[in-house]
Write an enzyme that holds these catalytic residues in place. Structure first.
Site, PDB file in Angstrom:
ATOM      1  N   GLU A  12      73.388  27.607  53.496  1.00  0.00           N
ATOM      2  CA  GLU A  12      72.906  26.746  52.417  1.00  0.00           C
ATOM      3  C   GLU A  12      71.415  26.933  52.132  1.00  0.00           C
ATOM      4  O   GLU A  12      70.954  26.582  51.047  1.00  0.00           O
ATOM      5  CB  GLU A  12      73.246  25.282  52.729  1.00  0.00           C
ATOM      6  CG  GLU A  12      74.751  25.037  52.653  1.00  0.00           C
ATOM      7  CD  GLU A  12      75.190  23.677  53.175  1.00  0.00           C
ATOM      8  OE1 GLU A  12      76.190  23.153  52.644  1.00  0.00           O
ATOM      9  OE2 GLU A  12      74.584  23.138  54.116  1.00  0.00           O
ATOM     10  N   ILE A 152      87.146  16.962  55.452  1.00  0.00           N
ATOM     11  CA  ILE A 152      88.326  16.356  54.816  1.00  0.00           C
ATOM     12  C   ILE A 152      89.208  17.456  54.208  1.00  0.00           C
ATOM     13  O   ILE A 152      88.788  18.184  53.304  1.00  0.00           O
ATOM     14  CB  ILE A 152      87.900  15.329  53.735  1.00  0.00           C
ATOM     15  CG1 ILE A 152      86.946  14.277  54.319  1.00  0.00           C
ATOM     16  CG2 ILE A 152      89.132  14.665  53.097  1.00  0.00           C
ATOM     17  CD1 ILE A 152      87.479  13.454  55.481  1.00  0.00           C
ATOM     18  N   MET A 172      79.099  15.869  54.697  1.00  0.00           N
ATOM     19  CA  MET A 172      78.894  15.342  56.044  1.00  0.00           C
ATOM     20  C   MET A 172      77.443  14.988  56.377  1.00  0.00           C
ATOM     21  O   MET A 172      77.135  14.741  57.546  1.00  0.00           O
ATOM     22  CB  MET A 172      79.464  16.351  57.074  1.00  0.00           C
ATOM     23  CG  MET A 172      80.936  16.648  56.829  1.00  0.00           C
ATOM     24  SD  MET A 172      81.668  17.915  57.893  1.00  0.00           S
ATOM     25  CE  MET A 172      81.685  17.079  59.462  1.00  0.00           C
ATOM     26  N   GLU A 173      76.576  14.935  55.359  1.00  0.00           N
ATOM     27  CA  GLU A 173      75.145  14.668  55.661  1.00  0.00           C
ATOM     28  C   GLU A 173      74.415  13.784  54.655  1.00  0.00           C
ATOM     29  O   GLU A 173      73.404  13.149  55.022  1.00  0.00           O
ATOM     30  CB  GLU A 173      74.351  15.998  55.747  1.00  0.00           C
ATOM     31  CG  GLU A 173      74.786  16.959  56.820  1.00  0.00           C
ATOM     32  CD  GLU A 173      75.961  17.838  56.410  1.00  0.00           C
ATOM     33  OE1 GLU A 173      76.222  17.951  55.188  1.00  0.00           O
ATOM     34  OE2 GLU A 173      76.633  18.386  57.293  1.00  0.00           O
ATOM     35  N   ASP A 196      85.445  23.319  47.688  1.00  0.00           N
ATOM     36  CA  ASP A 196      86.886  23.107  47.958  1.00  0.00           C
ATOM     37  C   ASP A 196      87.280  21.754  47.364  1.00  0.00           C
ATOM     38  O   ASP A 196      86.423  21.021  46.873  1.00  0.00           O
ATOM     39  CB  ASP A 196      87.161  23.123  49.470  1.00  0.00           C
ATOM     40  CG  ASP A 196      86.349  22.049  50.200  1.00  0.00           C
ATOM     41  OD1 ASP A 196      85.247  22.358  50.657  1.00  0.00           O
ATOM     42  OD2 ASP A 196      86.806  20.893  50.252  1.00  0.00           O
TER      43      ASP A 196
HETATM   44  N1  ADE Z   1      81.793  20.018  52.777  1.00  0.00           N
HETATM   45  C1  ADE Z   1      82.420  20.866  51.943  1.00  0.00           C
HETATM   46  N2  ADE Z   1      83.720  20.574  51.829  1.00  0.00           N
HETATM   47  C2  ADE Z   1      83.938  19.500  52.629  1.00  0.00           C
HETATM   48  C3  ADE Z   1      85.078  18.748  52.943  1.00  0.00           C
HETATM   49  N3  ADE Z   1      86.280  19.020  52.415  1.00  0.00           N
HETATM   50  N4  ADE Z   1      84.946  17.709  53.811  1.00  0.00           N
HETATM   51  C4  ADE Z   1      83.731  17.416  54.352  1.00  0.00           C
HETATM   52  N5  ADE Z   1      82.621  18.125  54.093  1.00  0.00           N
HETATM   53  C5  ADE Z   1      82.716  19.148  53.224  1.00  0.00           C
END
Ligand code: ADE
Length: 228
Positions: A12, A152, A172-173, A196
């Site tokens: 990143e 997830i 997640m941050e 995604d």
């Molecule tokens: N970062 C990118 N895709 C994610 C996902 N599906 N869940 C958590 N963090 C992510």
């Protein structure tokens, strides 16, 4: 101005270091901080490692040790809003922690005493992002980011987060960094490119698209520095 640019993973922030080329590396607290000059600003760039604890630590160090006056976060996220597709980028209007749960005591999800469920990002930085997007013909949407210490990749969990928090994307941050910045009164901007759709198989898309979409987000955030 001294500006922090933070990501969670090396992919990143790698596009930023590639572009800047000239930077000093400072090792501290089992991490590396990259110091560079860009467009009359001092940048401190780092990746925190994944998750809310790691990102809290690194954001706090960027502000308290490296004396950054503003924090820009760049990275990728899973889409919750069906309008968001892989490769889209979004700026965050507010963040929430989807895995913070003391609902057993009658409290709403995402709440513990002393904090807000939703923490807002900086309005002025969001306006600058809109200007940069318009200048470059980029379709930029705003949305709520839900953060938690889980990747997830399950439709039931995805739907729960989306409907409980009215959130557009998951990662997640963002919310932990948001809380650090709000507490220390530091303007905060959070950009995420969609890697995604947080469904079954999200881990495959994530691996496939991470590098490409992370680059989009990093390039955008660096472009914003020119307007600061
Ligand atoms: N970062 C990118 N895709 C994610 C996902 N599906 N869940 C958590 N963090 C992510």
């Amino acid at each position: 101005m001294k500006i922090a640019i933070l990501g969670a993973m090396s992919d990143e922030i790698a596009p930023l270091l590639d572009k800047l080329q000239n930077y000093e590396t400072v090792k501290y607290a089992k991490n590396e901080f990259y110091l560079a000059k860009y467009k009359n600003h001092d940048l401190v760039i780092a990746y925190s490692k994944i998750g809310k604890v790691n990102s809290t630590l690194t954001a706090t160090l960027l502000i308290e040790k490296f004396k950054c006056e503003m924090l820009l976060f760049t990275g990728v996220a899973g889409a919750l809003n069906e309008k968001l597709k892989i490769g889209d980028i979004l700026y965050t209007t507010s963040t929430v922690q989807h895995d913070l749960d003391i609902s057993a005591f009658g409290h709403p999800y995402g709440y513990v005493p002393g904090i807000n469920v939703y923490e807002k990002t900086d309005d002025k930085l969001n306006e600058i992002a809109k200007i940069v997007a318009a200048k470059n013909g980029i379709n930029l949407v705003g949305g709520v980011i839900a953060s938690g210490d889980q990747f997830i990749c399950d439709p039931v969990k995805k739907e729960w987060i989306k409907s409980t928090f009215d959130a557009d994307a998951v990662e997640m941050e963002g919310a932990s960094v948001g809380q650090v910045c709000a507490t220390l009164d530091i303007p905060y901007f959070l950009m995420r490119a969609i890697s995604d759709e947080a469904n079954g198989g999200a881990e495959i898309d994530f691996d496939k698209f991470l590098e490409e979409v992370a680059q989009k987000s990093a390039k955008f955030v660096l472009g914003m520095v020119e307007y600061l």
